[in-house]
Design a protein around this motif. Structure first.
Motif, PDB file in Angstrom:
ATOM      1  N   ALA A 130      -9.631  -4.486 -32.258  1.00 35.95           N
ATOM      2  CA  ALA A 130     -10.109  -4.960 -33.363  1.00 35.95           C
ATOM      3  C   ALA A 130      -9.946  -7.329 -33.155  1.00 35.95           C
ATOM      4  CB  ALA A 130     -10.371  -5.060 -34.671  1.00 35.95           C
ATOM      5  N   LEU A 131      -8.655  -6.955 -33.440  1.00 36.80           N
ATOM      6  CA  LEU A 131      -7.486  -8.241 -33.522  1.00 36.80           C
ATOM      7  C   LEU A 131      -7.279  -8.664 -32.215  1.00 36.80           C
ATOM      8  CD1 LEU A 131      -6.206 -10.333 -35.676  1.00 36.80           C
ATOM      9  CD2 LEU A 131      -4.034  -8.491 -34.890  1.00 36.80           C
ATOM     10  N   GLU A 132      -7.164  -8.137 -31.160  1.00 37.95           N
ATOM     11  CA  GLU A 132      -7.226  -8.197 -29.870  1.00 37.95           C
ATOM     12  C   GLU A 132      -8.399  -9.129 -29.513  1.00 37.95           C
ATOM     13  OE1 GLU A 132      -5.834  -6.412 -26.935  1.00 37.95           O
ATOM     14  OE2 GLU A 132      -3.789  -5.596 -28.449  1.00 37.95           O
ATOM     15  N   TYR A 133      -9.526  -8.413 -29.637  1.00 42.21           N
ATOM     16  CA  TYR A 133     -10.412  -9.335 -29.464  1.00 42.21           C
ATOM     17  C   TYR A 133     -11.119 -10.393 -30.247  1.00 42.21           C
ATOM     18  CZ  TYR A 133     -15.762  -9.300 -28.899  1.00 42.21           C
ATOM     19  OH  TYR A 133     -17.156 -10.067 -28.958  1.00 42.21           O
ATOM     20  N   PHE A 134     -10.577 -10.623 -31.393  1.00 40.82           N
ATOM     21  CA  PHE A 134     -11.101 -11.990 -32.145  1.00 40.82           C
ATOM     22  C   PHE A 134      -9.858 -12.759 -31.904  1.00 40.82           C
ATOM     23  CE2 PHE A 134     -12.994  -9.029 -35.453  1.00 40.82           C
ATOM     24  CZ  PHE A 134     -14.519  -8.975 -34.716  1.00 40.82           C
ATOM     25  N   MET A 135      -8.929 -12.442 -31.781  1.00 40.62           N
ATOM     26  CA  MET A 135      -7.850 -13.656 -31.460  1.00 40.62           C
ATOM     27  C   MET A 135      -8.272 -14.109 -30.077  1.00 40.62           C
ATOM     28  SD  MET A 135      -4.216 -11.634 -31.645  1.00 40.62           S
ATOM     29  CE  MET A 135      -2.855 -12.929 -30.897  1.00 40.62           C
ATOM     30  N   ASN A 136      -9.046 -13.812 -29.190  1.00 41.72           N
ATOM     31  CA  ASN A 136      -9.205 -14.574 -28.348  1.00 41.72           C
ATOM     32  C   ASN A 136     -10.775 -14.904 -28.549  1.00 41.72           C
ATOM     33  OD1 ASN A 136      -8.167 -13.653 -25.438  1.00 41.72           O
ATOM     34  ND2 ASN A 136      -7.737 -11.978 -26.622  1.00 41.72           N
ATOM     35  N   ARG A 137     -11.620 -14.351 -28.920  1.00 45.11           N
ATOM     36  CA  ARG A 137     -13.281 -14.885 -29.023  1.00 45.11           C
ATOM     37  C   ARG A 137     -13.209 -15.912 -30.098  1.00 45.11           C
ATOM     38  NH1 ARG A 137     -17.533 -16.182 -28.273  1.00 45.11           N
ATOM     39  NH2 ARG A 137     -19.054 -15.041 -26.915  1.00 45.11           N
ATOM     40  N   PHE A 138     -12.359 -15.778 -31.447  1.00 46.14           N
ATOM     41  CA  PHE A 138     -13.350 -17.164 -32.812  1.00 46.14           C
ATOM     42  C   PHE A 138     -12.252 -18.167 -31.446  1.00 46.14           C
ATOM     43  CE2 PHE A 138     -13.705 -13.559 -35.941  1.00 46.14           C
ATOM     44  CZ  PHE A 138     -14.680 -13.457 -35.341  1.00 46.14           C
ATOM     45  N   ARG A 139     -10.937 -18.608 -30.588  1.00 44.26           N
ATOM     46  CA  ARG A 139     -11.536 -19.763 -30.374  1.00 44.26           C
ATOM     47  C   ARG A 139     -11.975 -20.298 -29.787  1.00 44.26           C
ATOM     48  NH1 ARG A 139      -6.219 -20.788 -29.638  1.00 44.26           N
ATOM     49  NH2 ARG A 139      -6.503 -22.013 -28.248  1.00 44.26           N
ATOM     50  N   LEU A 140     -12.980 -19.592 -28.946  1.00 44.77           N
ATOM     51  CA  LEU A 140     -14.248 -20.617 -28.588  1.00 44.77           C
ATOM     52  C   LEU A 140     -15.494 -21.392 -30.071  1.00 44.77           C
ATOM     53  CD1 LEU A 140     -15.356 -18.141 -26.058  1.00 44.77           C
ATOM     54  CD2 LEU A 140     -14.768 -20.660 -25.826  1.00 44.77           C
ATOM     55  N   VAL A 141     -15.490 -21.965 -29.398  1.00 51.53           N
ATOM     56  CA  VAL A 141     -17.102 -22.337 -30.586  1.00 51.53           C
ATOM     57  C   VAL A 141     -18.290 -22.316 -30.346  1.00 51.53           C
ATOM     58  CG1 VAL A 141     -17.656 -25.126 -30.154  1.00 51.53           C
ATOM     59  CG2 VAL A 141     -16.097 -24.761 -29.856  1.00 51.53           C
ATOM     60  N   GLU A 142     -18.830 -21.245 -29.762  1.00 52.81           N
ATOM     61  CA  GLU A 142     -20.069 -21.048 -29.160  1.00 52.81           C
ATOM     62  C   GLU A 142     -19.656 -19.611 -30.081  1.00 52.81           C
ATOM     63  OE1 GLU A 142     -20.266 -19.866 -25.272  1.00 52.81           O
ATOM     64  OE2 GLU A 142     -18.968 -17.633 -26.092  1.00 52.81           O
ATOM     65  N   ALA A 143     -20.951 -19.563 -30.945  1.00 53.80           N
ATOM     66  CA  ALA A 143     -21.091 -17.870 -31.343  1.00 53.80           C
ATOM     67  C   ALA A 143     -20.768 -16.718 -30.370  1.00 53.80           C
ATOM     68  CB  ALA A 143     -22.709 -17.984 -32.004  1.00 53.80           C
ATOM     69  N   CYS A 144     -20.686 -16.082 -31.674  1.00 53.99           N
ATOM     70  CA  CYS A 144     -20.382 -14.277 -30.958  1.00 53.99           C
ATOM     71  C   CYS A 144     -21.708 -13.680 -31.220  1.00 53.99           C
ATOM     72  CB  CYS A 144     -18.601 -14.495 -31.100  1.00 53.99           C
ATOM     73  SG  CYS A 144     -18.424 -12.164 -30.930  1.00 53.99           S
ATOM     74  N   PRO A 145     -21.951 -12.760 -30.276  1.00 56.16           N
ATOM     75  CA  PRO A 145     -23.362 -12.084 -30.110  1.00 56.16           C
ATOM     76  C   PRO A 145     -22.134 -10.535 -30.870  1.00 56.16           C
ATOM     77  CG  PRO A 145     -22.554 -13.083 -27.714  1.00 56.16           C
ATOM     78  CD  PRO A 145     -22.053 -13.151 -28.537  1.00 56.16           C
ATOM     79  N   ARG A 146     -23.051 -10.567 -32.030  1.00 50.73           N
ATOM     80  CA  ARG A 146     -22.084  -9.405 -31.977  1.00 50.73           C
ATOM     81  C   ARG A 146     -22.414  -8.223 -31.869  1.00 50.73           C
ATOM     82  NH1 ARG A 146     -24.773  -9.004 -38.208  1.00 50.73           N
ATOM     83  NH2 ARG A 146     -23.419  -7.303 -38.376  1.00 50.73           N
ATOM     84  N   GLU A 147     -23.322  -7.553 -30.780  1.00 47.30           N
ATOM     85  CA  GLU A 147     -23.549  -6.575 -30.142  1.00 47.30           C
ATOM     86  C   GLU A 147     -21.971  -6.451 -28.941  1.00 47.30           C
ATOM     87  OE1 GLU A 147     -27.207  -6.797 -28.107  1.00 47.30           O
ATOM     88  OE2 GLU A 147     -26.190  -8.217 -26.091  1.00 47.30           O
ATOM     89  N   GLU A 148     -21.491  -7.647 -28.604  1.00 48.44           N
ATOM     90  CA  GLU A 148     -20.316  -7.322 -28.504  1.00 48.44           C
ATOM     91  C   GLU A 148     -19.148  -6.816 -28.406  1.00 48.44           C
ATOM     92  OE1 GLU A 148     -19.933 -11.437 -25.520  1.00 48.44           O
ATOM     93  OE2 GLU A 148     -21.186 -10.959 -24.558  1.00 48.44           O
ATOM     94  N   PHE A 149     -18.916  -7.336 -30.288  1.00 47.10           N
ATOM     95  CA  PHE A 149     -17.809  -6.144 -30.081  1.00 47.10           C
ATOM     96  C   PHE A 149     -17.980  -4.899 -29.744  1.00 47.10           C
ATOM     97  CE2 PHE A 149     -15.935  -4.429 -33.708  1.00 47.10           C
ATOM     98  CZ  PHE A 149     -14.318  -4.675 -34.021  1.00 47.10           C
ATOM     99  N   SER A 150     -19.212  -4.319 -30.008  1.00 46.49           N
ATOM    100  CA  SER A 150     -18.703  -3.030 -29.705  1.00 46.49           C
ATOM    101  C   SER A 150     -18.478  -2.357 -27.900  1.00 46.49           C
ATOM    102  CB  SER A 150     -20.119  -2.218 -30.780  1.00 46.49           C
ATOM    103  OG  SER A 150     -20.281  -2.389 -32.251  1.00 46.49           O
ATOM    104  N   GLN A 151     -19.423  -3.069 -26.924  1.00 42.02           N
ATOM    105  CA  GLN A 151     -19.709  -3.111 -26.262  1.00 42.02           C
ATOM    106  C   GLN A 151     -17.891  -3.326 -25.810  1.00 42.02           C
ATOM    107  OE1 GLN A 151     -22.025  -5.857 -25.227  1.00 42.02           O
ATOM    108  NE2 GLN A 151     -24.303  -4.396 -25.176  1.00 42.02           N
ATOM    109  N   PHE A 152     -17.251  -4.079 -25.811  1.00 38.94           N
ATOM    110  CA  PHE A 152     -15.692  -4.495 -25.099  1.00 38.94           C
ATOM    111  C   PHE A 152     -15.244  -3.693 -26.036  1.00 38.94           C
ATOM    112  CE2 PHE A 152     -17.815  -8.674 -23.428  1.00 38.94           C
ATOM    113  CZ  PHE A 152     -18.672  -7.575 -22.658  1.00 38.94           C
ATOM    114  N   THR A 153     -15.350  -3.288 -27.363  1.00 37.91           N
ATOM    115  CA  THR A 153     -14.052  -2.701 -27.675  1.00 37.91           C
ATOM    116  C   THR A 153     -13.872  -0.902 -27.920  1.00 37.91           C
ATOM    117  OG1 THR A 153     -15.077  -2.773 -29.795  1.00 37.91           O
ATOM    118  CG2 THR A 153     -13.144  -5.487 -28.552  1.00 37.91           C
ATOM    119  N   GLY A 154     -15.528  -1.098 -27.941  1.00 37.92           N
ATOM    120  CA  GLY A 154     -15.122   0.445 -28.374  1.00 37.92           C
ATOM    121  C   GLY A 154     -15.564   0.872 -29.412  1.00 37.92           C
TER     122      GLY A 154
END
Length: 384
Positions: A315-339
């Motif tokens: 989860a931390l690895e995901y957000f360390m990358n995703r939260f650098r972006l200005v664009e909004a993060c689709p919530r469904e992708e968290f589960s799809q890409f992290t399991g």
């Protein structure tokens, strides 16, 4: 709680060329100052063999982008660069409009070969300018001058590449707001499609860590960033990541894939990779042997580590990358890409929302301007 099946994200390729003319005092990348001639042919042979051994892990997937980093990749002979890229395209399917970036220094000799690298298949060049000011270039250990940097940018522009980038650093030793803005304004005058504008940080295992220079204090850092960001926005650039700005439509596809938690094969000395293993419902990371001599040792070639990311870390690895972006993060992708189920991060996410670091809708998370400024504090919530 985990999700039964991971979704495959887009796939990229990172290629590491480890040699530099000299090591910069701030650099913590896996780079090695030249002592002898570069073994151009042997290294390309090794890279292609390295890639062939990785292909079984990507299930016939299509390649979206290539990034050739270093070191100084533009030290590689253009003919060997062509052999490398031709080999990549023969071994793995690529999208028709694939982005192929090569990092380059703006020295006269290297910039003069930009056309040859374009002919080899490179369609995006990232020029490591860092500063246009002589005293700052000296402090940073750079071996080019302002005139060479300007000439390199003009050459890249004249080639009608897919895009090109200028790398600039701010918050340099003895730098004030005026100095930082002068660098930015010079870069903007050249009108590159993309500008990377990032803060100097003092990293372990660097010369600057051993003998730290005096860098601006927090208030000056904030003033530099605020004034610089506004200067870029006023010039028509769009901020799409904390330290990345582009003209509309010219974002770096390769780096976007990193920040969206995409997959990437890593080949070359010290290269890192991330691959989604849907068969075993896990995310795999890998790293290759760091030193060129070891990497080229045919008895122990490419010796590396490959490991599954622990569920408590992903989860931390995901957000360390995703939260650098200005664009909004689709919530469904968290589960799809992290399991992971979203329930596993409900508590830290609510804390982030309560602190004003995240806005949440029914479908997305969005880092607020406060969250962008205090990104480390935001990420720390997911470490507790």
């Amino acid at each position: 709680m985990t999700i039964d099946t991971l979704k495959l994200p887009p796939l990229s390729l990172y290629i590491h060329i480890p040699w530099c003319v000299q090591k910069c005092p701030y650099c913590d990348f896996n780079s090695h100052a030249l002592k002898n001639e570069i073994p151009h042919q042997a290294y390309v042979d090794a890279l292609l063999e390295d890639l062939s051994e990785e292909l079984e892990n990507v299930h016939g997937r299509q390649l979206q982008s290539v990034f050739i980093g270093g070191g100084t990749p533009s030290l590689l002979e253009p003919l060997q660069m062509k052999r490398l890229l031709d080999g990549v395209k023969s071994m793995i399917d690529c999208v028709d409009d694939i982005e192929i970036t090569m990092e380059a220094n703006p020295g006269t000799v290297e910039a003069g070969r930009f056309k040859q690298f374009q002919d080899a298949g490179v369609n995006r060049i990232s020029i490591g300018v860092q500063s246009f000011q002589k005293d700052k270039l000296t402090i940073l250990g750079r071996i080019h001058d302002s005139d060479e940097a300007i000439a390199a940018a003009k050459q890249a522009n004249d080639l009608s590449l897919r895009s090109y980038n200028i790398d600039l650093m701010h918050s340099l030793p003895k730098q004030n707001v005026g100095d930082a803005l002068a660098d930015l304004k010079q870069a903007i005058t050249l009108s590159p499609p993309h500008l990377s504008w990032y803060q100097l940080t003092i990293e372990p295992n660097t010369q600057f860590h051993s003998k730290p220079p005096t860098i601006p204090g927090d208030e000056v850092l904030a003033d530099i960033f605020d004034a610089g960001r506004q200067t870029l926005l006023d010039a028509g650039y769009v901020q799409y990541e904390i330290s990345a700005f582009s003209k509309p439509g010219y974002q770096c596809h390769h780096n976007l894939n990193y920040w969206r938690f995409g997959d990437y094969i890593g080949i070359g000395c010290g290269a890192h990779g991330k691959i989604t293993d849907v068969l075993n419902n896990q995310v795999l990371r890998s790293s290759k042997v760091k030193h060129p001599k070891g990497y080229l040792d045919k008895d122990n070639a490419y010796s590396f580590e490959r490991w599954a990311v622990d569920k408590e870390d992903i989860a931390l690895e995901y957000f360390m990358n995703r939260f650098r972006l200005v664009e909004a993060c689709p919530r469904e992708e968290f589960s799809q890409f992290t399991g992971l189920s979203e329930q596993t991060i409900a508590t830290p996410m609510q804390r982030a929302i309560n602190k004003g670091l995240i806005d949440q809708t029914a479908t997305h998370w969005h880092v607020t301007p406060l969250g962008q400024r205090f990104l480390n504090e935001l990420l720390n919530l997911f470490m507790e």
